[in-house]
Design a protein around this motif. Structure first.
Motif, short mmCIF file in Angstrom:
data_model
loop_
_atom_site.label_atom_id
_atom_site.label_comp_id
_atom_site.label_asym_id
_atom_site.label_seq_id
_atom_site.Cartn_x
_atom_site.Cartn_y
_atom_site.Cartn_z
N GLY A 1 -7.57 25.14 -9.98
CA GLY A 1 -6.41 26.10 -10.77
C GLY A 1 -4.57 26.06 -11.14
N LEU A 2 -5.18 24.72 -10.35
CA LEU A 2 -3.56 24.05 -10.05
C LEU A 2 -3.21 22.95 -11.55
N PRO A 3 -2.05 23.19 -11.62
CA PRO A 3 -1.91 21.63 -13.24
C PRO A 3 -2.44 20.25 -11.91
N LEU A 4 -2.71 19.60 -12.55
CA LEU A 4 -3.69 18.20 -12.30
C LEU A 4 -2.67 17.66 -11.98
N TRP A 5 -1.68 17.66 -11.67
CA TRP A 5 -0.60 16.81 -11.16
C TRP A 5 0.03 17.20 -9.74
N VAL A 6 -0.51 18.78 -9.30
CA VAL A 6 -0.24 19.22 -7.96
C VAL A 6 -0.67 18.66 -7.12
N GLY A 7 -2.75 18.24 -7.72
CA GLY A 7 -3.81 18.15 -7.28
C GLY A 7 -4.03 16.68 -6.81
N VAL A 8 -3.59 15.65 -7.55
CA VAL A 8 -3.26 14.75 -7.28
C VAL A 8 -1.79 13.86 -6.55
N THR A 9 -0.61 14.82 -6.71
CA THR A 9 -0.16 14.52 -5.10
C THR A 9 -0.12 14.96 -3.71
N TYR B 1 5.15 10.15 -14.45
CA TYR B 1 4.51 9.55 -14.68
C TYR B 1 3.85 10.74 -15.41
N TRP B 2 3.60 11.98 -15.46
CA TRP B 2 2.46 12.63 -15.80
C TRP B 2 3.15 13.36 -17.43
N ASP B 3 2.41 13.85 -18.71
CA ASP B 3 2.86 14.12 -19.67
C ASP B 3 3.57 15.81 -19.04
N PRO B 4 5.00 16.20 -19.35
CA PRO B 4 5.22 17.63 -19.06
C PRO B 4 4.65 19.02 -19.75
N ASN B 5 4.02 18.31 -20.86
CA ASN B 5 3.45 19.62 -21.70
C ASN B 5 1.51 19.24 -21.63
N ILE C 1 0.90 -1.28 -0.11
CA ILE C 1 0.14 -0.10 -0.05
C ILE C 1 0.82 1.38 0.05
N TYR C 2 2.37 1.34 0.95
CA TYR C 2 2.95 2.54 1.14
C TYR C 2 3.57 2.11 -0.25
N VAL C 3 4.34 1.93 -1.05
CA VAL C 3 4.46 1.34 -2.12
C VAL C 3 3.90 2.38 -3.21
N ALA C 4 2.28 1.78 -3.42
CA ALA C 4 1.31 2.65 -4.56
C ALA C 4 0.82 3.87 -3.81
N LEU C 5 0.89 3.85 -3.20
CA LEU C 5 0.50 5.89 -2.64
C LEU C 5 1.60 6.70 -2.59
N PHE C 6 2.83 5.78 -2.84
CA PHE C 6 3.85 7.13 -2.59
C PHE C 6 3.94 6.74 -4.92
N SER C 7 3.32 5.60 -5.49
CA SER C 7 4.28 5.41 -6.78
C SER C 7 3.12 6.69 -7.31
N ILE C 8 2.11 6.90 -6.86
CA ILE C 8 0.44 7.68 -7.74
C ILE C 8 0.93 9.26 -6.89
N SER C 9 2.04 9.27 -5.90
CA SER C 9 2.18 10.65 -5.64
C SER C 9 2.89 11.92 -6.28
N ILE C 10 4.23 10.82 -6.50
CA ILE C 10 5.61 11.16 -7.24
C ILE C 10 4.94 11.33 -9.25
N PRO C 11 5.20 11.87 -8.83
CA PRO C 11 4.59 13.34 -10.84
C PRO C 11 5.19 12.53 -11.47
#
Length: 94
Positions: free
Chosen positions: A55-63, A44-48, A32-42
């Motif tokens: 009002g924030l980039p989506l990756w910030v909200g997910v993090t 895998y997000w497209d830099p563009n 569970i920790y590995v999954a949560l930390f994997s999701i929280s580190i951006p």
């Protein structure tokens, strides 16, 4: 006759008190920790990507949501799964 590892107030059965048992750190917790930390580190997000959330980039909200879930999970582990000290009353009742 009491065995050396046996609790002094026990009746002589096969139940040994083992405080070193680490049941509270089983493999599911680490998964569970590995999954949560994997999701929280951006990583895998497209830099563009220009998607936004409040009002924030989506990756910030997910993090932020992932970090909050990691905190909740850790708090749950500490409250419900972490071993505590036994009270002296528990030894008197045996």
């Amino acid at each position: 006759m009491k065995r050396p590892n046996q609790h002094p107030h026990s009746s002589g059965g096969n139940t040994l008190h083992r405080p070193s048992s680490r049941v509270y750190l089983d493999g599911r917790i680490w998964i569970i920790y590995v999954a949560l930390f994997s999701i929280s580190i951006p990583w895998y997000w497209d830099p563009n990507s220009d998607r936004t959330l409040w009002g924030l980039p989506l990756w910030v909200g997910v993090t932020l949501v992932s970090s909050f879930l990691i905190s909740l999970f850790t708090a749950w582990l500490l409250v419900f799964r972490w071993p505590g000290e036994e009270s002296p009353q528990a030894h008197r009742d045996e």
